[in-house]
Write an enzyme that holds these catalytic residues in place. Structure first.
Site, PDB file in Angstrom:
ATOM      1  N   ARG A 220       0.862  -1.191   0.000  1.00  0.00           N
ATOM      2  CA  ARG A 220       0.000   0.000   0.000  1.00  0.00           C
ATOM      3  C   ARG A 220       0.894   1.235   0.000  1.00  0.00           C
ATOM      4  O   ARG A 220       1.688   1.422   0.927  1.00  0.00           O
ATOM      5  CB  ARG A 220      -0.878   0.042   1.255  1.00  0.00           C
ATOM      6  CG  ARG A 220      -1.707  -1.213   1.501  1.00  0.00           C
ATOM      7  CD  ARG A 220      -3.083  -1.124   0.849  1.00  0.00           C
ATOM      8  NE  ARG A 220      -3.737  -2.424   0.862  1.00  0.00           N
ATOM      9  CZ  ARG A 220      -4.793  -2.747   1.603  1.00  0.00           C
ATOM     10  NH1 ARG A 220      -5.336  -1.840   2.388  1.00  0.00           N
ATOM     11  NH2 ARG A 220      -5.330  -3.934   1.551  1.00  0.00           N
ATOM     12  N   GLU A 222       0.530   4.073   0.915  1.00  0.00           N
ATOM     13  CA  GLU A 222      -0.075   5.108   1.763  1.00  0.00           C
ATOM     14  C   GLU A 222       1.004   6.047   2.261  1.00  0.00           C
ATOM     15  O   GLU A 222       2.036   5.602   2.756  1.00  0.00           O
ATOM     16  CB  GLU A 222      -0.801   4.443   2.952  1.00  0.00           C
ATOM     17  CG  GLU A 222      -2.113   3.820   2.538  1.00  0.00           C
ATOM     18  CD  GLU A 222      -2.536   2.645   3.417  1.00  0.00           C
ATOM     19  OE1 GLU A 222      -1.778   2.262   4.322  1.00  0.00           O
ATOM     20  OE2 GLU A 222      -3.623   2.115   3.164  1.00  0.00           O
ATOM     21  N   ARG A 228       0.242   2.237  12.988  1.00  0.00           N
ATOM     22  CA  ARG A 228      -0.622   1.124  12.585  1.00  0.00           C
ATOM     23  C   ARG A 228      -0.483   0.757  11.115  1.00  0.00           C
ATOM     24  O   ARG A 228      -1.083  -0.208  10.660  1.00  0.00           O
ATOM     25  CB  ARG A 228      -2.097   1.484  12.842  1.00  0.00           C
ATOM     26  CG  ARG A 228      -2.490   1.528  14.287  1.00  0.00           C
ATOM     27  CD  ARG A 228      -3.914   2.031  14.456  1.00  0.00           C
ATOM     28  NE  ARG A 228      -4.035   3.425  14.019  1.00  0.00           N
ATOM     29  CZ  ARG A 228      -4.836   3.843  13.064  1.00  0.00           C
ATOM     30  NH1 ARG A 228      -5.592   3.006  12.411  1.00  0.00           N
ATOM     31  NH2 ARG A 228      -4.883   5.123  12.742  1.00  0.00           N
ATOM     32  N   HIS A 229       0.270   1.562  10.356  1.00  0.00           N
ATOM     33  CA  HIS A 229       0.355   1.325   8.916  1.00  0.00           C
ATOM     34  C   HIS A 229       1.766   0.993   8.462  1.00  0.00           C
ATOM     35  O   HIS A 229       2.729   1.608   8.903  1.00  0.00           O
ATOM     36  CB  HIS A 229      -0.120   2.558   8.144  1.00  0.00           C
ATOM     37  CG  HIS A 229      -1.583   2.793   8.276  1.00  0.00           C
ATOM     38  ND1 HIS A 229      -2.109   3.580   9.277  1.00  0.00           N
ATOM     39  CD2 HIS A 229      -2.631   2.326   7.558  1.00  0.00           C
ATOM     40  CE1 HIS A 229      -3.435   3.591   9.155  1.00  0.00           C
ATOM     41  NE2 HIS A 229      -3.777   2.843   8.121  1.00  0.00           N
ATOM     42  N   GLU A 361      -8.685  -1.722  14.066  1.00  0.00           N
ATOM     43  CA  GLU A 361      -9.266  -2.618  13.063  1.00  0.00           C
ATOM     44  C   GLU A 361      -8.216  -3.661  12.691  1.00  0.00           C
ATOM     45  O   GLU A 361      -7.070  -3.313  12.413  1.00  0.00           O
ATOM     46  CB  GLU A 361      -9.633  -1.807  11.812  1.00  0.00           C
ATOM     47  CG  GLU A 361     -10.160  -2.666  10.684  1.00  0.00           C
ATOM     48  CD  GLU A 361      -9.848  -2.088   9.306  1.00  0.00           C
ATOM     49  OE1 GLU A 361     -10.148  -0.915   9.053  1.00  0.00           O
ATOM     50  OE2 GLU A 361      -9.288  -2.834   8.491  1.00  0.00           O
ATOM     51  N   SER A 364     -10.974  -6.814   7.539  1.00  0.00           N
ATOM     52  CA  SER A 364     -12.177  -6.450   6.797  1.00  0.00           C
ATOM     53  C   SER A 364     -12.592  -7.664   6.001  1.00  0.00           C
ATOM     54  O   SER A 364     -11.737  -8.403   5.507  1.00  0.00           O
ATOM     55  CB  SER A 364     -11.917  -5.348   5.775  1.00  0.00           C
ATOM     56  OG  SER A 364     -11.502  -4.195   6.404  1.00  0.00           O
ATOM     57  N   ARG A 412      -1.012  -6.587  12.479  1.00  0.00           N
ATOM     58  CA  ARG A 412      -2.012  -6.005  13.403  1.00  0.00           C
ATOM     59  C   ARG A 412      -2.386  -7.030  14.475  1.00  0.00           C
ATOM     60  O   ARG A 412      -2.489  -6.694  15.650  1.00  0.00           O
ATOM     61  CB  ARG A 412      -3.273  -5.588  12.637  1.00  0.00           C
ATOM     62  CG  ARG A 412      -3.047  -4.458  11.654  1.00  0.00           C
ATOM     63  CD  ARG A 412      -3.494  -3.110  12.209  1.00  0.00           C
ATOM     64  NE  ARG A 412      -3.255  -2.062  11.224  1.00  0.00           N
ATOM     65  CZ  ARG A 412      -4.208  -1.517  10.467  1.00  0.00           C
ATOM     66  NH1 ARG A 412      -5.464  -1.901  10.601  1.00  0.00           N
ATOM     67  NH2 ARG A 412      -3.908  -0.576   9.598  1.00  0.00           N
TER      68      ARG A 412
HETATM   69  P1  AMO Z   1      -8.382  -3.874   4.046  1.00  0.00           P
HETATM   70  O1  AMO Z   1      -7.860  -2.881   3.110  1.00  0.00           O
HETATM   71  O2  AMO Z   1      -9.277  -3.405   5.156  1.00  0.00           O
HETATM   72  O3  AMO Z   1      -9.245  -4.991   3.290  1.00  0.00           O
HETATM   73  O4  AMO Z   1      -7.186  -4.680   4.685  1.00  0.00           O
HETATM   74  C1  AMO Z   1      -7.403  -5.836   5.457  1.00  0.00           C
HETATM   75  C2  AMO Z   1      -6.542  -5.828   6.697  1.00  0.00           C
HETATM   76  O5  AMO Z   1      -5.177  -5.705   6.330  1.00  0.00           O
HETATM   77  C3  AMO Z   1      -4.477  -4.937   7.283  1.00  0.00           C
HETATM   78  N1  AMO Z   1      -3.925  -3.733   6.666  1.00  0.00           N
HETATM   79  C4  AMO Z   1      -2.735  -3.186   6.985  1.00  0.00           C
HETATM   80  N2  AMO Z   1      -1.800  -3.540   7.877  1.00  0.00           N
HETATM   81  C5  AMO Z   1      -0.696  -2.769   7.963  1.00  0.00           C
HETATM   82  N3  AMO Z   1      -0.469  -1.685   7.211  1.00  0.00           N
HETATM   83  C6  AMO Z   1      -1.370  -1.291   6.278  1.00  0.00           C
HETATM   84  N4  AMO Z   1      -1.126  -0.224   5.527  1.00  0.00           N
HETATM   85  C7  AMO Z   1      -2.576  -2.048   6.148  1.00  0.00           C
HETATM   86  N5  AMO Z   1      -3.662  -1.951   5.352  1.00  0.00           N
HETATM   87  C8  AMO Z   1      -4.458  -2.975   5.688  1.00  0.00           C
HETATM   88  C9  AMO Z   1      -5.476  -4.575   8.362  1.00  0.00           C
HETATM   89  C10 AMO Z   1      -6.777  -4.644   7.627  1.00  0.00           C
HETATM   90  O6  AMO Z   1      -7.860  -4.889   8.489  1.00  0.00           O
HETATM   91  N6  AMO Z   1      -9.524  -7.017   0.283  1.00  0.00           N
HETATM   92  C11 AMO Z   1      -9.914  -6.612   1.641  1.00  0.00           C
HETATM   93  C12 AMO Z   1     -10.118  -7.792   2.537  1.00  0.00           C
HETATM   94  C13 AMO Z   1     -11.289  -8.664   2.183  1.00  0.00           C
HETATM   95  O7  AMO Z   1     -12.398  -8.130   2.100  1.00  0.00           O
HETATM   96  O8  AMO Z   1     -11.088  -9.881   1.993  1.00  0.00           O
HETATM   97  C14 AMO Z   1      -8.823  -5.680   2.185  1.00  0.00           C
HETATM   98  O9  AMO Z   1      -7.701  -5.689   1.774  1.00  0.00           O
HETATM   99  O10 AMO Z   1      -5.389  -5.562   9.379  1.00  0.00           O
END
Ligand code: AMO
Length: 438
Positions: A220, A222, A228-229, A361, A364, A412
């Site tokens: 990502r 971001e 948390r990211h 969180e 998802s 996480r």
């Molecule tokens: P989402 O984008 O919510 O959903 O990501 C799912 C889970 O991945 C983790 N996560 C991260 N952990 C660390 N750094 C990040 N930048 C980051 N982004 C996400 C979190 C988050 O809850 N395709 C959907 C999932 C699905 O519906 O099957 C998805 O990617 O724990």
């Protein structure tokens, strides 16, 4: 430096017990400390299971042997053959009287980072010398627990009939929205690093595999720099056919339960080292609808409109008022990705869910849209071009069963179980806004 030859460790530190008294063992590891009192010296040898004391006695071992072993640089690697002797004065109850040893890895001085120093180094210094940082027991403990968590999830998947798959990480389209994509050059074409196996795991539902899981990297781009990211994280993903969001939540809560249970069983000493503990969650985990969350938040003195995403302040109120692990269900359809199935009788809300631990969180998931026409409409509604998703949509045209799934961030979950406050503590070599090396 000496070659290892046919010398092999036959005992880890934690394997040595009174059964070994008076017998010879071969141990191996890093020299943590040397205390030379003149006629006698205590050398602390560390392996991944603990630290033991080697005792060198000048009169017994001779000048040369004594000098050689007491002048080794800290953190050098040695293999030692020696006799185990009971010693009440040592915390472990024994010491080893070395007979022979080999220096197989010399450490330079000074060290870029101390292993047992009381002074705490800042995170950047630690991450720059991560290979040394990871020698510290409280840092290594996190990764031993992480390994248990992943094994516990795999155990559930295997028991529940999932097969492990690996989908491509170099892809042509965005999954989770177009902004957070890393670009890559794929010969003459533009490519991206995948944000999630979402589209591929769904396509696999059209194959008859029925239940798949993948544990792999997700990227990502971001910009934000938070605790948390990460820009590269490990995503634990499942997808299951002939299933709805409740079925998917059922598998997820089993994973979380087993991860906590196994950590408490297998990593008792690691948890003690970290000074942390976590209760085994009671199943089923509480399901709280998005609308119920709004009420709870309002009671807590914060007001937000239906349809908005929860800001951190609102999440904190929820976290204080609901037991630790809980699901948020029945989200507003417009707040969830295009692949989330709206309720048939009330399309304003959808079959998406999040798993929370307090305000954090961790997952998802959703029942997915499996009707191709609705899927095309949902793409358009979210400003995406169905033509770019042809390869994905095709899989829905020739017999796609209803399906559901989720994505769980390994870091996480590790953060929560280990009690770490910064996600960087839960990944070996973090990739964040500023860090690409090591
Ligand atoms: P989402 O984008 O919510 O959903 O990501 C799912 C889970 O991945 C983790 N996560 C991260 N952990 C660390 N750094 C990040 N930048 C980051 N982004 C996400 C979190 C988050 O809850 N395709 C959907 C999932 C699905 O519906 O099957 C998805 O990617 O724990």
């Amino acid at each position: 430096m000496e070659p290892l030859g046919d010398w092999r460790r036959n005992k880890f530190v934690s394997d040595i017990s009174s059964d070994d008294f008076e017998s010879e063992v071969t141990v191996a590891g890093w020299i943590q400390d040397i205390r030379n009192l003149g006629g006698i010296a205590f050398i602390l040898l560390r392996d991944r299971t603990g630290v033991l004391q080697l005792t060198a006695i000048k009169k017994h071992h001779g000048e040369d042997f004594f000098r050689k072993i007491t002048t080794l640089a800290r953190e050098s690697v040695i293999v030692v053959k020696g006799k185990v002797q009971p010693n009440e004065q040592v915390a472990s109850g024994f010491e080893i009287l070395p007979c022979e040893f080999k220096v197989v890895g010399v450490a330079k001085t000074p060290l870029p980072l101390g292993v047992v120093d009381k002074v705490e180094a800042d995170m950047d210094t630690r991450l720059d010398s991560r290979f040394i940082d990871l020698r510290k027991e409280e840092i290594a403990a996190v990764f031993k627990i992480r390994s248990t968590i992943l094994a516990a999830c795999r155990e559930v998947f295997e028991k529940e009939g999932f097969i492990e798959v690996h989908t491509p990480k170099i892809v042509a389209t965005a999954t989770e929205g177009g902004t957070a994509l890393f670009q890559a050059q794929y010969f003459e074409k533009k490519a991206y690093l995948n944000q999630s196996p979402q589209l591929y795991k769904q396509m696999l539902m059209a194959t008859g595999f029925d239940r798949v899981y993948e544990i792999g990297p997700a990227f990502r781009a971001e910009e934000h720099d938070t605790t948390r990211h990460l820009n590269e994280f490990t995503s634990i993903d499942i997808e299951m056919a002939f299933a709805d969001e409740e079925d998917a939540m059922g598998i997820l809560e089993k994973c979380v339960y087993n991860a906590v249970l196994k950590t408490r069983e297998v990593n008792e000493s690691d948890m003690r080292i970290l000074g942390t503990d976590i209760d085994i969650p009671a199943l089923p985990l509480q399901r709280v609808t998005y609308s119920e969350c709004l009420d709870i938040i309002k009671e807590g003195g914060y007001y937000m409109n239906w349809g908005e995403d929860f800001p951190m302040e609102a999440m904190k109120i929820l976290g204080e008022r609901i037991p630790d692990f809980f699901f948020i269900t029945k989200w507003p359809t417009k707040s969830k990705p295009f692949y989330t199935q709206p309720f048939e009788d009330n399309p304003e809300i959808c079959r998406g869910f999040d798993l929370q631990y307090k305000e954090k969180e961790i997952t998802s998931g959703a029942q997915r849209v499996s009707d191709v026409n609705l899927l095309k409409r949902r793409l358009e509604e979210q400003g995406l071009n169905p033509k770019e998703f042809k390869f994905y949509l095709d899989a829905f045209e020739y017999g796609m069963p209803p399906h559901a799934g989720w994505g769980l961030g390994a870091e996480r979950l590790t953060m929560i179980i280990t009690g770490m406050q910064n996600i960087r503590e839960c990944v070996l070599f973090p990739r964040d806004r500023k860090r690409l090396v090591p």
